[in-house]
Design an enzyme around this catalytic site. Structure first.
Site, PDB file in Angstrom:
ATOM      1  N   LYS A 256       0.931  -1.215   0.123  1.00 49.24           N
ATOM      2  CA  LYS A 256       0.011   0.074   0.134  1.00 49.24           C
ATOM      3  C   LYS A 256       0.895   1.325   0.144  1.00 49.24           C
ATOM      4  O   LYS A 256       1.834   1.169   0.791  1.00 49.24           O
ATOM      5  CB  LYS A 256      -1.008   0.020   1.208  1.00 49.24           C
TER       6      LYS A 256
ATOM      7  N   SER B  48      -9.600   2.254   3.271  1.00 49.98           N
ATOM      8  CA  SER B  48      -8.892   2.665   2.366  1.00 49.98           C
ATOM      9  C   SER B  48      -7.849   1.989   1.429  1.00 49.98           C
ATOM     10  O   SER B  48      -7.545   2.329   0.514  1.00 49.98           O
ATOM     11  CB  SER B  48      -8.056   3.891   3.229  1.00 49.98           C
TER      12      SER B  48
ATOM     13  N   SER C  57      -9.873  -0.344   7.154  1.00 47.32           N
ATOM     14  CA  SER C  57      -9.418  -0.236   6.071  1.00 47.32           C
ATOM     15  C   SER C  57      -8.720  -1.541   5.550  1.00 47.32           C
ATOM     16  O   SER C  57      -8.164  -1.553   4.358  1.00 47.32           O
ATOM     17  CB  SER C  57      -8.391   0.938   5.983  1.00 47.32           C
TER      18      SER C  57
END
Lengths: 95, 489
Positions: free
Chosen positions: B80, B155, B179
């Site tokens: 990420k 997210s 997330s």
């Protein structure tokens, strides 16, 4: 949902974020809505409750006070928008 | 196709010399070429660097290195865009970081590299991890591989979509209010949020420091255990990491959950719960009973206050953490006549709408005259939420809930209504406030369209072994995790 007035211009200044008048208006309406929802926390009696800052209470985490390697200056400056002589360049602060 | 394999399947082939690490990363890169134009899970990747890491892994394998020493040797893992990987870009899917290149590896990245992983790619996310749909990325949304008109969750939407679309073997994401678990549920993979303090956050760009944790996205539960074991442990560079021994998580995957007590919170059967999601979760609960677990109803009475508490605590912490993005030391700078104007111009131009909204909300709840009414009160309600869980865990070994109230919604459906977007996190948020661990795994699909449904297991602080054990037993008795989206190529 009950709206709550918030002085977006003033809070944005505290947060050091410049907003366009359109952004101020939109964010103001949305935050009013969100703050209205948050009001529900007032339903609870918390007078006898201690606050939680961290879920895992570690206290006074220290390490030995000894010299160890850290990020070299040129690496630390690598992403600087403006630099000179191993330093960050910033606008004049004191006249 | 090597890119479709799990970590355990791939390492099996590598150990037997049936395949090479180079072939594995090449298969991932080929799949990215084929499908990422429609998915947009990746913001960028460096193919030459990934291939060089693969060659190094193949060399190590040829000279006798084993997966018992290096459990991820030759396994491609994508990251990420919020975790520092030395010499790779780091943008947090924001414009404000400009052309930032990480000068060092975060602790989890060091650990992955030491375990032999091929660390590659920057995965899309909501800007600074603020969002539930990955629509808040400054570089455009990620699309759900099961239906590209829909969001992948957020997210960590890129992390979930990349695993679901077989663009890599596993990925890392972060979880502040759901997330990891929410996108894992919406994309049909396994996502684990470790207990607060289990994994070092050194090298993670902070959003809300009392809530953030790093965790894995994988294709099955065994891989989740493998990655958690590599990632966990105390670190002197993160003073909130806890000096708790790291268990051999694999040993917990016995398939035997007889006698374990699992709590079903009555407060989670809310009005907005989609009937198909509810049916899938109820069926999963029955399956757990068939496997020998004892399911009991429990109560988490302060559930209804979790979203409000979260959006005070998280935004307050974010407003402080994101003060560092001021155009002085790194990132894009927009000049001004004095430093204050420089800060304001830089932040006004660099942050997207959701980040501005949250920083302003966080600044407001911490500001003079409002601190007691909002922030301090929220911290006290947080205590009540945490106590709910600790009380429940006196009676049960784990808690089972839906991960999300609905399957993936359409891109654009909630993007103009932040409050509705926040309320979609209702089942995942309490876990972070309480500091416990949680995992989401596939437990079925909706029909018309076919979209994944996630089952959430919540465990005691440092109770990852128990939720992995339950998740593994359930997974081995179902076939949901073997289903893959049909991508148009």
């Amino acid at each position: 949902m009950a709206g709550t007035e918030i002085d977006v211009k003033y809070v944005a200044h505290l947060a050091r974020i410049s907003l366009s008048p359109a952004e101020e208006q939109k964010i103001g309406a949305q935050l009013g809505n969100i703050l209205g929802y948050i009001e529900k926390l007032k339903e609870l009696d918390v007078s006898q409750v201690e606050p939680t800052a961290h879920a895992v209470p570690l206290i006074n985490v220290t390490r030995p006070d000894e010299i160890r390697p850290s990020l070299p200056t040129d690496e630390a400056l690598r992403n600087a928008p403006a630099k000179a002589n191993g330093l960050f360049l910033v606008p004049k602060i004191v006249e | 196709m090597l890119n479709q394999l799990t970590i355990s399947e791939l390492t099996g082939k590598l150990a037997k010399k049936e395949s090479s690490a180079r072939e594995a990363i090449q298969a991932c890169l080929d799949q990215i070429q084929k499908v990422d134009g429609q998915i947009h899970a990746f913001l960028s990747y460096d193919a030459a660097d990934a291939l060089a890491q693969a060659d190094a892994a193949d060399k190590a394998l040829a000279s006798g290195a084993t997966h018992s020493q290096q459990p991820l040797l030759g396994v491609p893992i994508a990251i990420k865009d919020v975790l520092a990987v030395k010499n790779h870009p780091l943008n947090c899917a924001s414009k404000i970081l400009g052309k930032f290149i990480s000068p060092y590896d975060g602790t989890v990245i060091e650990k992955l590299k030491a375990a032999g992983a091929i660390v590659f790619g920057r995965l899309n996310m909501d800007e600074f991890a603020m969002g539930s749909s990955t629509e808040n990325s400054a570089f455009g949304p990620t699309h759900n591989p099961w239906d590209i008109a829909r969001i992948p969750g957020g997210s960590s939407g890129g992390s979930a979509a990349a695993v679901a679309a077989d663009e890599c073997i596993a990925t890392l994401g972060t979880d502040t209010g759901g997330s990891i678990r929410q996108p894992a549920a919406l994309c049909g993979c396994v996502g684990l949020k470790p207990t607060y303090g289990r994994v070092s956050r050194y090298g993670l760009v902070a959003f809300a420091s009392s809530l953030d944790q790093i965790g894995p996205f994988t294709k099955d539960v065994r891989d989740s255990a493998t990655l958690l074991e590599v990632m966990s442990g105390v670190d002197h560079r993160d003073s909130t990491s806890v000096p708790q021994p790291v268990p051999r998580y694999h040993s917990a995957l016995t398939g035997d959950i007889k006698g374990l007590k699992i709590g079903l919170p009555k407060e989670y059967m809310i009005g907005g719960l989609d009937p198909q999601v509810n049916a899938a979760v109820q069926a999963a609960v029955q399956q757990l009973q068939k496997l020998g677990a004892e399911v009991v109803e429990i109560s988490l009475p302060h559930t209804d206050y979790a979203v409000a508490t979260y959006y005070i605590v998280a935004t307050a912490e974010a407003s402080a953490n994101l003060a560092r993005f001021d155009g002085i030391r790194y990132g894009a700078r927009v000049d001004g006549k004095d430093p204050i104007e420089l800060y304001s111009n830089t932040r006004g131009a660099g942050f997207g709408p959701e980040v501005k909204r949250r920083i302003i909300l966080g600044t407001y709840v911490l500001s003079s005259g409002y601190y007691d009414a909002y922030y301090l009160r929220a911290q006290k309600v947080r205590t009540l939420i945490r106590q709910d869980f600790l009380k429940a865990f006196e009676k049960v070994d784990a808690i089972v809930t839906p991960t999300t109230p609905t399957a993936a919604f359409k891109i654009g459906e909630k993007s103009d209504d932040p409050l509705q977007m926040y309320l979609s996190d209702i089942f995942t948020i309490s876990c972070n406030l309480a500091g416990i661990c949680g995992l989401s795994l596939p437990c079925g699909f909706t029909t018309n369209p076919k979209l994944p449904i996630g089952l959430q297991l919540l465990g005691k602080p440092f109770g990852e072994e128990t939720i992995l054990k339950i998740a593994h037993a359930y997974e081995q008795s179902t076939n949901w995790h073997k289903e893959r989206p049909l991508l148009k190529i």
